[in-house]
Design an enzyme around this catalytic site. Structure first.
Site, PDB file in Angstrom:
ATOM      1  N   HIS A  35       6.981 -16.015   7.877  1.00 49.23           N
ATOM      2  CA  HIS A  35       6.868 -14.646   7.215  1.00 49.23           C
ATOM      3  C   HIS A  35       6.492 -14.946   5.715  1.00 49.23           C
ATOM      4  O   HIS A  35       7.422 -15.170   4.781  1.00 49.23           O
ATOM      5  CB  HIS A  35       8.361 -14.201   7.559  1.00 49.23           C
ATOM      6  CG  HIS A  35       8.175 -12.534   6.999  1.00 49.23           C
ATOM      7  ND1 HIS A  35       8.059 -11.504   7.903  1.00 49.23           N
ATOM      8  CD2 HIS A  35       8.125 -11.909   5.674  1.00 49.23           C
ATOM      9  CE1 HIS A  35       8.184 -10.267   7.174  1.00 49.23           C
ATOM     10  NE2 HIS A  35       8.074 -10.665   6.017  1.00 49.23           N
ATOM     11  N   HIS A  37       3.900 -13.605   2.686  1.00 45.13           N
ATOM     12  CA  HIS A  37       2.791 -12.867   2.179  1.00 45.13           C
ATOM     13  C   HIS A  37       1.820 -13.541   1.296  1.00 45.13           C
ATOM     14  O   HIS A  37       2.204 -14.171   0.396  1.00 45.13           O
ATOM     15  CB  HIS A  37       3.119 -11.467   1.498  1.00 45.13           C
ATOM     16  CG  HIS A  37       3.990 -10.577   2.479  1.00 45.13           C
ATOM     17  ND1 HIS A  37       3.366  -9.713   3.399  1.00 45.13           N
ATOM     18  CD2 HIS A  37       5.453 -10.646   2.878  1.00 45.13           C
ATOM     19  CE1 HIS A  37       4.082  -9.146   4.201  1.00 45.13           C
ATOM     20  NE2 HIS A  37       5.333  -9.504   3.945  1.00 45.13           N
ATOM     21  N   HIS A 219       6.081  -5.550  10.788  1.00 41.94           N
ATOM     22  CA  HIS A 219       7.572  -5.281   9.968  1.00 41.94           C
ATOM     23  C   HIS A 219       8.357  -4.316  10.665  1.00 41.94           C
ATOM     24  O   HIS A 219       7.763  -3.291  11.091  1.00 41.94           O
ATOM     25  CB  HIS A 219       7.093  -5.022   8.493  1.00 41.94           C
ATOM     26  CG  HIS A 219       6.872  -6.060   7.683  1.00 41.94           C
ATOM     27  ND1 HIS A 219       5.755  -6.894   7.868  1.00 41.94           N
ATOM     28  CD2 HIS A 219       7.218  -6.680   6.601  1.00 41.94           C
ATOM     29  CE1 HIS A 219       5.407  -7.837   7.234  1.00 41.94           C
ATOM     30  NE2 HIS A 219       6.467  -7.689   6.180  1.00 41.94           N
ATOM     31  N   GLU A 222      14.037  -3.158   8.677  1.00 42.00           N
ATOM     32  CA  GLU A 222      14.573  -3.685   7.423  1.00 42.00           C
ATOM     33  C   GLU A 222      14.967  -2.209   6.671  1.00 42.00           C
ATOM     34  O   GLU A 222      16.166  -2.302   6.136  1.00 42.00           O
ATOM     35  CB  GLU A 222      13.503  -4.510   6.620  1.00 42.00           C
ATOM     36  CG  GLU A 222      14.003  -5.134   5.403  1.00 42.00           C
ATOM     37  CD  GLU A 222      12.753  -5.538   4.409  1.00 42.00           C
ATOM     38  OE1 GLU A 222      13.111  -6.214   3.749  1.00 42.00           O
ATOM     39  OE2 GLU A 222      11.609  -4.940   4.581  1.00 42.00           O
ATOM     40  N   ASP A 300       9.406 -14.707   2.510  1.00 40.92           N
ATOM     41  CA  ASP A 300       8.657 -13.196   2.167  1.00 40.92           C
ATOM     42  C   ASP A 300       7.731 -13.363   1.107  1.00 40.92           C
ATOM     43  O   ASP A 300       6.383 -13.436   1.165  1.00 40.92           O
ATOM     44  CB  ASP A 300       9.578 -12.053   2.167  1.00 40.92           C
ATOM     45  CG  ASP A 300       9.517 -10.852   2.438  1.00 40.92           C
ATOM     46  OD1 ASP A 300       8.244 -10.595   2.737  1.00 40.92           O
ATOM     47  OD2 ASP A 300      10.312  -9.837   2.424  1.00 40.92           O
ATOM     48  N   ASP A 301       8.364 -13.123  -0.189  1.00 42.67           N
ATOM     49  CA  ASP A 301       7.364 -13.080  -1.200  1.00 42.67           C
ATOM     50  C   ASP A 301       8.094 -13.980  -2.351  1.00 42.67           C
ATOM     51  O   ASP A 301       8.933 -13.337  -3.256  1.00 42.67           O
ATOM     52  CB  ASP A 301       7.137 -11.534  -1.800  1.00 42.67           C
ATOM     53  CG  ASP A 301       6.658 -10.957  -0.864  1.00 42.67           C
ATOM     54  OD1 ASP A 301       5.407 -11.118  -0.835  1.00 42.67           O
ATOM     55  OD2 ASP A 301       7.091  -9.855  -0.423  1.00 42.67           O
TER      56      ASP A 301
END
Length: 366
Positions: A35, A37, A219, A222, A300-301
């Site tokens: 995961h 990005h 996704h 969340e 994630d980021d």
């Protein structure tokens, strides 16, 4: 909700904090990163350098106040988060910028112990600057191939649609992803604010990707609760679900995930930074695994959350007292639920066993 401090790290260091002398090195633990990005994988130093090159003015939250204070519990918060992401995207101006971003992401993941990384991108966000979505996808696939060889890890590309755009755009991207199935693209996703758009409308796009044999990795679960997880299961038929942590609020949904064999990509530091949970102690990783669900930790980021892959393992060790055996099992889940070639999977699993079988070194770092 302020940004998380437990386990935060600068993007120039792959070594998470909270290592004790009698603990095994977490960066030496083989794992897969499922995961991540595209723009969010950028090094903070690279963002600053590229912005200075083209005289792009960055907000204070991406400069002296980095990592930014974030919360997406309301639409205003998500808008602010997305604006920062769009500003970061704007510094990517040349083919070399794209290649640099992917290479540095691969190098950072390799330093954190990743044997396989799946990086996710929405080509429609870059097509106008890079000759269209097909030309941009060609560029990214070539850059991923080159970065994989240079960094010494396996990599795959996930093409992701944006749920704030029209579902017909998602079908276009699904057909694009299908065109590249077996040639660098391994999956199809759906990202952005899950509170927007009707998930059922994206079912046809996922059907296209499913027929092409791609991994289905949207996704969900969340910012919305377990009912939305069920909606994703019913209409998108995911193999893995990005985040999915809110499933922990429903025993029935946990049972459904376990029965259907759907893995979850859990990103602890982003969950706390975005206000999904108030503390790292609340991120329900054990609840999910105790229900029989595979969990793969992801960053994630990193650009916006200040913590990379090994940092996700470090915060569970620090905040929830995960043992090395439990962390090794999370690493196994990530490798098993990846779409890596079998030789990488087998080597990764063997490496995890060896990591756990060796005693911790005196003064081991992350």
């Amino acid at each position: 909700m302020g940004h998380v401090s437990d386990g935060d790290q600068t993007d120039e260091s792959a070594s998470p904090q909270f290592e004790a002398p009698d603990r095994r090195s977490l960066s030496a633990l083989p794992k897969a990163h499922l995961h991540l990005h595209f723009t969010g994988s950028m090094r903070h130093s690279t963002l600053l350098e590229l912005a200075e090159r083209d005289r792009i003015r960055l907000p204070a939250s991406l400069t002296e106040d980095w990592p930014p204070q974030l919360s997406t519990t309301d639409e205003k918060g998500w808008f602010r988060f997305q604006r920062l992401y769009d500003v970061a995207r704007s510094v990517l101006r040349t083919e070399e910028d794209v290649r640099r971003l992917i290479l540095e992401a691969a190098e950072d993941d390799a330093a954190d112990g990743s044997v396989w990384t799946e990086i996710q991108v929405d080509p429609s966000g870059y097509g106008a600057r890079f000759g269209g979505i097909t030309a941009f996808t060609d560029l990214v696939i070539d850059a991923v191939r080159d970065a994989s060889a240079r960094a010494g890890i396996g990599m795959g590309l996930v093409v992701a649609a944006n749920r704030t755009r029209h579902p017909m755009d998602a079908r276009t991207l699904a057909r694009l992803a299908a065109q590249y199935s077996g040639r660098g693209v391994i999956g199809f996703g759906l990202s952005n604010d899950e509170r927007r758009g009707d998930t059922t409308d994206f079912g046809p796009a996922f059907a296209i990707a499913e027929r092409a044999g791609l991994a289905l990795v949207p996704h969900g679960g969340e910012l919305r609760g377990p009912a939305h997880v069920t909606q994703c299961l019913d209409h998108l038929h995911p193999d893995r679900l990005g985040h999915g942590v809110r499933a922990s609020e429903s025993t029935a949904v946990l049972d459904r995930l376990a029965t259907d064999g759907v893995a979850l990509e859990v990103c602890p530091t982003s969950n706390v930074s975005l206000g999904v949970y108030s503390t790292l102690e609340e991120v329900p990783v054990r609840t999910l695994t105790d229900a029989g669900i595979d969990v793969a930790l992801g960053a994630d980021d990193p650009l916006l959350f200040g913590s990379r892959l090994a940092g996700q393992y470090a915060v569970l060790r620090a905040a929830q007292d995960f043992s090395d055996a439990e962390l090794a099992e999370l690493a196994r889940m990530s490798v098993r639920r990846s779409y890596a070639p079998s030789d990488i999977v087998n080597a990764g699993l063997t490496g995890i066993d060896e990591w756990l079988g060796n005693p911790p070194a005196e003064g081991a770092d992350a």
